[in-house]
Design a protein around this motif. Sequence first.
Motif, PDB file in Angstrom:
ATOM      1  N   PRO A   1       0.802  -1.287  -0.082  1.00 13.62           N
ATOM      2  CA  PRO A   1       0.129   0.004  -0.203  1.00 13.62           C
ATOM      3  C   PRO A   1       0.905   1.166  -0.008  1.00 13.62           C
ATOM      4  O   PRO A   1       0.556   2.318  -0.712  1.00 13.62           O
ATOM      5  N   PHE A   2       2.046   1.326   0.704  1.00 18.53           N
ATOM      6  CA  PHE A   2       2.868   2.343   0.859  1.00 18.53           C
ATOM      7  C   PHE A   2       3.489   2.615  -0.292  1.00 18.53           C
ATOM      8  O   PHE A   2       3.790   3.778  -0.983  1.00 18.53           O
ATOM      9  N   ALA A   3       3.886   1.345  -0.958  1.00 17.31           N
ATOM     10  CA  ALA A   3       4.557   1.734  -2.321  1.00 17.31           C
ATOM     11  C   ALA A   3       3.932   2.272  -3.415  1.00 17.31           C
ATOM     12  O   ALA A   3       4.312   3.104  -4.193  1.00 17.31           O
ATOM     13  N   ILE A   4       2.503   1.822  -3.440  1.00 14.74           N
ATOM     14  CA  ILE A   4       1.755   2.634  -4.413  1.00 14.74           C
ATOM     15  C   ILE A   4       1.389   4.030  -4.152  1.00 14.74           C
ATOM     16  O   ILE A   4       1.350   4.766  -4.872  1.00 14.74           O
TER      17      ILE A   4
ATOM     18  N   GLY B   1      -1.237   5.176   1.173  1.00 16.67           N
ATOM     19  CA  GLY B   1      -0.969   3.932   1.916  1.00 16.67           C
ATOM     20  C   GLY B   1      -1.819   3.592   2.895  1.00 16.67           C
ATOM     21  O   GLY B   1      -2.277   2.795   3.174  1.00 16.67           O
ATOM     22  N   MET B   2      -2.616   4.607   3.340  1.00 17.56           N
ATOM     23  CA  MET B   2      -3.423   4.518   4.569  1.00 17.56           C
ATOM     24  C   MET B   2      -4.870   4.036   3.906  1.00 17.56           C
ATOM     25  O   MET B   2      -5.505   3.296   4.397  1.00 17.56           O
ATOM     26  N   LEU B   3      -4.998   4.769   2.662  1.00 13.83           N
ATOM     27  CA  LEU B   3      -6.457   4.731   2.143  1.00 13.83           C
ATOM     28  C   LEU B   3      -6.356   2.931   1.700  1.00 13.83           C
ATOM     29  O   LEU B   3      -7.368   2.445   1.662  1.00 13.83           O
ATOM     30  N   LEU B   4      -5.291   2.664   1.070  1.00 20.04           N
ATOM     31  CA  LEU B   4      -5.156   1.257   0.503  1.00 20.04           C
ATOM     32  C   LEU B   4      -5.125   0.368   1.572  1.00 20.04           C
ATOM     33  O   LEU B   4      -5.551  -0.798   1.640  1.00 20.04           O
ATOM     34  N   ARG B   5      -4.635   0.566   2.524  1.00 13.82           N
ATOM     35  CA  ARG B   5      -4.684  -0.388   3.926  1.00 13.82           C
ATOM     36  C   ARG B   5      -6.158  -0.443   4.354  1.00 13.82           C
ATOM     37  O   ARG B   5      -6.635  -1.550   4.793  1.00 13.82           O
TER      38      ARG B   5
ATOM     39  N   GLY C   1      -8.401  -3.976   4.174  1.00 11.96           N
ATOM     40  CA  GLY C   1      -8.681  -4.560   5.512  1.00 11.96           C
ATOM     41  C   GLY C   1      -7.419  -4.904   6.456  1.00 11.96           C
ATOM     42  O   GLY C   1      -7.760  -5.292   7.452  1.00 11.96           O
ATOM     43  N   GLN C   2      -6.559  -4.104   6.220  1.00  7.65           N
ATOM     44  CA  GLN C   2      -5.447  -3.989   7.213  1.00  7.65           C
ATOM     45  C   GLN C   2      -5.545  -2.605   8.255  1.00  7.65           C
ATOM     46  O   GLN C   2      -6.503  -1.606   8.032  1.00  7.65           O
ATOM     47  N   GLY C   3      -4.885  -2.796   9.314  1.00  9.95           N
ATOM     48  CA  GLY C   3      -5.020  -1.854  10.369  1.00  9.95           C
ATOM     49  C   GLY C   3      -4.836  -0.478  10.116  1.00  9.95           C
ATOM     50  O   GLY C   3      -3.788  -0.196   9.464  1.00  9.95           O
ATOM     51  N   THR C   4      -5.376   0.555  10.674  1.00  4.21           N
ATOM     52  CA  THR C   4      -5.257   1.918  10.285  1.00  4.21           C
ATOM     53  C   THR C   4      -5.808   2.599  11.772  1.00  4.21           C
ATOM     54  O   THR C   4      -6.283   3.796  11.803  1.00  4.21           O
ATOM     55  N   ALA C   5      -5.118   2.186  12.654  1.00  3.30           N
ATOM     56  CA  ALA C   5      -5.602   2.826  14.247  1.00  3.30           C
ATOM     57  C   ALA C   5      -4.881   3.999  14.071  1.00  3.30           C
ATOM     58  O   ALA C   5      -3.974   4.540  13.387  1.00  3.30           O
ATOM     59  N   PHE C   6      -5.771   5.208  14.777  1.00  2.00           N
ATOM     60  CA  PHE C   6      -5.312   6.292  14.849  1.00  2.00           C
ATOM     61  C   PHE C   6      -3.747   6.645  15.157  1.00  2.00           C
ATOM     62  O   PHE C   6      -2.820   7.595  14.695  1.00  2.00           O
ATOM     63  N   SER C   7      -3.341   6.012  16.167  1.00  2.00           N
ATOM     64  CA  SER C   7      -1.916   5.845  16.514  1.00  2.00           C
ATOM     65  C   SER C   7      -1.083   5.592  15.677  1.00  2.00           C
ATOM     66  O   SER C   7       0.103   6.061  15.559  1.00  2.00           O
ATOM     67  N   PHE C   8      -1.466   4.478  14.869  1.00  2.00           N
ATOM     68  CA  PHE C   8      -0.473   4.132  13.807  1.00  2.00           C
ATOM     69  C   PHE C   8      -0.477   5.145  12.583  1.00  2.00           C
ATOM     70  O   PHE C   8       0.763   5.426  12.292  1.00  2.00           O
TER      71      PHE C   8
END
Length: 125
Positions: free
Chosen positions: A39-42, A87-91, A95-102
């Motif tokens: 996700p971050f590579a894209i 990266g966050m949008l693709l996560r 279905g990968q985690g995107t907790a606010f702290s992350f």
Amino acid sequence: MRKLVPLAVDALLVILFCAIGRRSHEEAVLAGLLKTVWPFAIGLAIGWLLAVAVPGRASGEKRAAQFDGTALWPTGVLVWLGTLCGGMLLRVISGQGTAFSFIIVAACVLALFLLGWRAAIKAIN
């Protein structure tokens, strides 16, 4: 070829960011690295496309000649924002985690990595 060096540096730093994150959560670094990196590579690719296409530059061949992959502004900021937001949008989509702290940690670490080396280059020159 030399114009691709900043892209390669960014890509290596994004991979390092993902590897550090996996290691800090005691996950298998190599076994699951691709799942974390993609996700971050894209997002990185999106950021680079935005940076190259940023308005206000001359058109055509002159734009490519004027582009500076090591520039903190606007290149570095666009690359950082593209990597983080993409990266966050693709996560989320995958279905990968995107907790606010992350998101906060990722924003800070990616800023340090993607903006930091550009700032250091400018400080040296």
